[in-house]
Design a protein around this motif. Structure first.
Motif, mmCIF file in Angstrom:
data_model
loop_
_atom_site.group_PDB
_atom_site.id
_atom_site.type_symbol
_atom_site.label_atom_id
_atom_site.label_comp_id
_atom_site.label_asym_id
_atom_site.label_seq_id
_atom_site.Cartn_x
_atom_site.Cartn_y
_atom_site.Cartn_z
ATOM 1 N N LEU A 181 -21.290 80.036 29.571
ATOM 2 C CA LEU A 181 -20.600 78.902 30.173
ATOM 3 C C LEU A 181 -21.397 77.604 30.038
ATOM 4 O O LEU A 181 -22.621 77.627 29.869
ATOM 5 C CB LEU A 181 -20.358 79.173 31.662
ATOM 6 N N VAL A 182 -20.705 76.486 30.157
ATOM 7 C CA VAL A 182 -21.376 75.185 30.232
ATOM 8 C C VAL A 182 -22.055 75.089 31.592
ATOM 9 O O VAL A 182 -21.448 75.388 32.623
ATOM 10 C CB VAL A 182 -20.365 74.036 30.064
ATOM 11 N N MET A 183 -23.317 74.681 31.611
ATOM 12 C CA MET A 183 -24.091 74.624 32.855
ATOM 13 C C MET A 183 -24.623 73.215 33.086
ATOM 14 O O MET A 183 -24.296 72.292 32.350
ATOM 15 C CB MET A 183 -25.212 75.665 32.804
ATOM 16 N N ALA A 184 -25.446 73.053 34.096
ATOM 17 C CA ALA A 184 -25.934 71.717 34.444
ATOM 18 C C ALA A 184 -26.733 71.090 33.309
ATOM 19 O O ALA A 184 -26.525 69.922 32.953
ATOM 20 C CB ALA A 184 -26.774 71.773 35.716
ATOM 21 N N THR A 185 -27.667 71.846 32.741
ATOM 22 C CA THR A 185 -28.500 71.316 31.655
ATOM 23 C C THR A 185 -28.470 72.177 30.411
ATOM 24 O O THR A 185 -29.077 71.821 29.408
ATOM 25 C CB THR A 185 -29.967 71.174 32.110
ATOM 26 N N ARG A 186 -27.770 73.319 30.453
ATOM 27 C CA ARG A 186 -27.701 74.232 29.316
ATOM 28 C C ARG A 186 -26.289 74.221 28.733
ATOM 29 O O ARG A 186 -25.325 74.168 29.480
ATOM 30 C CB ARG A 186 -28.100 75.648 29.744
ATOM 31 N N PRO A 187 -26.147 74.312 27.411
ATOM 32 C CA PRO A 187 -24.847 74.125 26.778
ATOM 33 C C PRO A 187 -23.917 75.316 26.826
ATOM 34 O O PRO A 187 -22.716 75.170 26.618
ATOM 35 C CB PRO A 187 -25.222 73.811 25.322
ATOM 36 N N GLY A 188 -24.469 76.509 27.077
ATOM 37 C CA GLY A 188 -23.647 77.689 26.879
ATOM 38 C C GLY A 188 -23.507 77.958 25.393
ATOM 39 O O GLY A 188 -24.341 77.556 24.587
ATOM 40 N N SER A 189 -22.422 78.626 25.011
ATOM 41 C CA SER A 189 -22.244 79.034 23.618
ATOM 42 C C SER A 189 -22.131 77.829 22.685
ATOM 43 O O SER A 189 -21.368 76.902 22.938
ATOM 44 C CB SER A 189 -20.978 79.893 23.494
ATOM 45 N N VAL A 190 -22.920 77.866 21.626
ATOM 46 C CA VAL A 190 -22.920 76.831 20.592
ATOM 47 C C VAL A 190 -22.941 77.524 19.231
ATOM 48 O O VAL A 190 -23.590 78.562 19.077
ATOM 49 C CB VAL A 190 -24.164 75.911 20.714
ATOM 50 N N ASP A 191 -22.235 76.980 18.253
ATOM 51 C CA ASP A 191 -22.247 77.538 16.906
ATOM 52 C C ASP A 191 -23.690 77.604 16.401
ATOM 53 O O ASP A 191 -24.338 76.566 16.242
ATOM 54 C CB ASP A 191 -21.401 76.645 15.991
ATOM 55 N N PRO A 192 -24.230 78.811 16.155
ATOM 56 C CA PRO A 192 -25.616 78.889 15.666
ATOM 57 C C PRO A 192 -25.795 78.198 14.330
ATOM 58 O O PRO A 192 -26.894 77.746 14.004
ATOM 59 C CB PRO A 192 -25.870 80.404 15.573
ATOM 60 N N GLY A 193 -24.702 78.089 13.562
ATOM 61 C CA GLY A 193 -24.800 77.376 12.291
ATOM 62 C C GLY A 193 -25.102 75.908 12.486
ATOM 63 O O GLY A 193 -25.800 75.291 11.665
ATOM 64 N N ALA A 194 -24.590 75.328 13.581
ATOM 65 C CA ALA A 194 -24.867 73.916 13.862
ATOM 66 C C ALA A 194 -26.340 73.721 14.188
ATOM 67 O O ALA A 194 -26.963 72.730 13.767
ATOM 68 C CB ALA A 194 -24.003 73.435 15.031
ATOM 69 N N TRP A 249 -16.259 71.678 30.840
ATOM 70 C CA TRP A 249 -16.738 72.756 31.714
ATOM 71 C C TRP A 249 -15.602 73.700 32.073
ATOM 72 O O TRP A 249 -15.733 74.931 31.975
ATOM 73 C CB TRP A 249 -17.338 72.144 32.986
ATOM 74 N N LEU A 250 -14.438 73.148 32.463
ATOM 75 C CA LEU A 250 -13.302 73.961 32.883
ATOM 76 C C LEU A 250 -12.698 74.716 31.700
ATOM 77 O O LEU A 250 -12.332 75.903 31.829
ATOM 78 C CB LEU A 250 -12.245 73.075 33.539
ATOM 79 N N HIS A 251 -12.597 74.066 30.555
ATOM 80 C CA HIS A 251 -12.036 74.707 29.363
ATOM 81 C C HIS A 251 -12.842 75.951 28.999
ATOM 82 O O HIS A 251 -12.270 77.018 28.720
ATOM 83 C CB HIS A 251 -12.021 73.718 28.195
ATOM 84 N N ARG A 252 -14.151 75.820 28.990
ATOM 85 C CA ARG A 252 -15.005 76.971 28.670
ATOM 86 C C ARG A 252 -14.870 78.049 29.741
ATOM 87 O O ARG A 252 -14.801 79.244 29.427
ATOM 88 C CB ARG A 252 -16.457 76.521 28.545
ATOM 89 N N LEU A 253 -14.853 77.638 31.005
ATOM 90 C CA LEU A 253 -14.742 78.603 32.097
ATOM 91 C C LEU A 253 -13.461 79.422 31.977
ATOM 92 O O LEU A 253 -13.494 80.659 32.033
ATOM 93 C CB LEU A 253 -14.776 77.879 33.442
ATOM 94 N N VAL A 254 -12.327 78.741 31.826
ATOM 95 C CA VAL A 254 -11.047 79.445 31.758
ATOM 96 C C VAL A 254 -10.995 80.365 30.539
ATOM 97 O O VAL A 254 -10.523 81.509 30.622
ATOM 98 C CB VAL A 254 -9.879 78.435 31.730
ATOM 99 N N GLY A 255 -11.496 79.892 29.408
ATOM 100 C CA GLY A 255 -11.512 80.708 28.206
ATOM 101 C C GLY A 255 -12.330 81.971 28.379
ATOM 102 O O GLY A 255 -11.914 83.068 27.967
#
Length: 350
Positions: A181-194, A249-255
């Motif tokens: 998930l998206v957190m206060a200072t951490r991004p959560g899931s990110v494309d490792p290729g990026a 934040w909400l989009h990631r949470l719901v997904g």
């Protein structure tokens, strides 16, 4: 049981003089054991473990896996040991609850040399919060039959857990607490290729990337800070950065809630805990509204005024929804007791 809040994030506040002051005000209180929450076991520890010099050295070796937490947790261990030299320190691990993950859930589709040589796999975190949420929410529901539970621990750090009959089946955090998930200072899931692209095509060093992912991403990367209460207030006034931060934040949470429900094959109970899950009624409302296709409904008045452990779903909702305070300390005590880590202290009393 004497309880002291020694969360890793506040470790710097509990300096040695403060511990000494605490012992004086407690009339010579000396605990027989002190439970220390550690985020990551690194696959080295299977459960609650008495802390000696060798164990502490192993814990220090795991610092890179959860740098926001482990360094401070070790400072607490040292400070408490100095203040209470006769006490037994016990390390309890957030990853333990997720050791039941099926192989398909914890295995990454990466080269076997990475998996087998470096132990790269999903570990999962917030185990004590999810364990307690599952147990406590079932108590609140009473006799209602419950098998599939979605635990939403939403705070500065956040994760979901899919729990079937009390056993963790999947979770959002991975090898480290940065994932999901998206957190206060951490991004959560990110494309490792990026991330690989940035390392190859810019002057960014791996250590800089690690720092930015831990401290400057998530809500902070979009809104400039990670305070969800302020972000939601600003979003309500139309601030574009705050609106975007909340929507991401909400989009990631719901997904991710949908994914957890899918891997369980349904859901009987949704639990909200953590600072945001426990206090942000609008976030709960928005998340459950997105699951309307499941006939999940919460009572708007009850949800808005919820201030303690309680059921907030409507009578005709196909999914029960509970909001509660995360009591990780209780789950830690139960875990340590079940593992026999407290036996030595108990035997001294007999």
């Amino acid at each position: 049981m004497q309880q002291i809040d020694t969360g890793a994030d506040s470790a710097l506040e509990w300096t040695a003089p403060r511990w000494q002051d605490f012992t004086k005000t407690q009339g010579g209180f000396t605990p027989e054991f002190v439970l220390h929450r550690f985020v990551h076991s690194g696959g080295v520890f299977a459960g609650p473990t008495r802390i000696d010099a060798a164990v502490r050295a192993n814990l220090e070796g795991l610092t890179s896996l959860a740098p926001l937490h482990t360094k401070n947790a070790l400072k607490i261990v040292d400070t408490v040991a100095a203040a209470f030299p006769l006490s037994t320190g016990i390390a309890c691990f957030d990853t333990t609850f997720h050791e039941t993950l099926p192989q398909a859930a914890f295995t990454y589709a990466i080269p076997s040399a990475w998996r087998e040589g470096h132990g790269i796999r999903k570990y999962g975190f917030h185990g004590f919060a999810h364990d307690y949420a599952d147990t406590r929410a079932r108590e609140i529901l009473g006799q209602s039959p419950v098998s599939k539970v979605l635990s939403c621990h939403l705070g500065s750090g956040a994760s979901l857990a899919a729990i079937i009959d009390g056993v963790s089946f999947d979770t959002t955090m991975g090898f480290t607490p940065v994932d999901g998930l998206v957190m206060a200072t951490r991004p959560g899931s990110v494309d490792p290729g990026a991330l690989a692209w940035l390392l190859v095509n810019t002057s960014l060093r791996p250590s800089e990337m690690a720092h930015l992912l831990e401290h400057s991403s998530g809500l902070t990367g979009i809104a400039g800070h990670g305070d969800m209460k302020l972000i939601m207030t600003a979003a309500g006034k139309g601030d574009p950065e705050a609106v975007l931060a909340y929507e991401v934040w909400l989009h990631r949470l719901v997904g991710e809630m949908g994914r957890m429900i899918a891997v369980m094959g349904g859901v009987d109970l949704i639990v909200f805990g953590g600072g945001i899950g426990n206090h942000a009624w609008q976030a709960r409302s928005d998340a459950v509204a997105a699951l309307g296709f499941l006939n999940a409904r919460i009572d708007p008045d009850t949800n808005r005024t919820a201030h303690e452990d309680m059921l907030i779903s409507t009578h005709d909702s196909a999914v029960a929804t509970v909001v509660l305070e995360a009591r990780e300390d209780i789950a830690m005590l139960r875990s340590a007791g079940a593992a026999g880590a407290l036996q030595e202290s108990q035997s001294k009393e007999q």
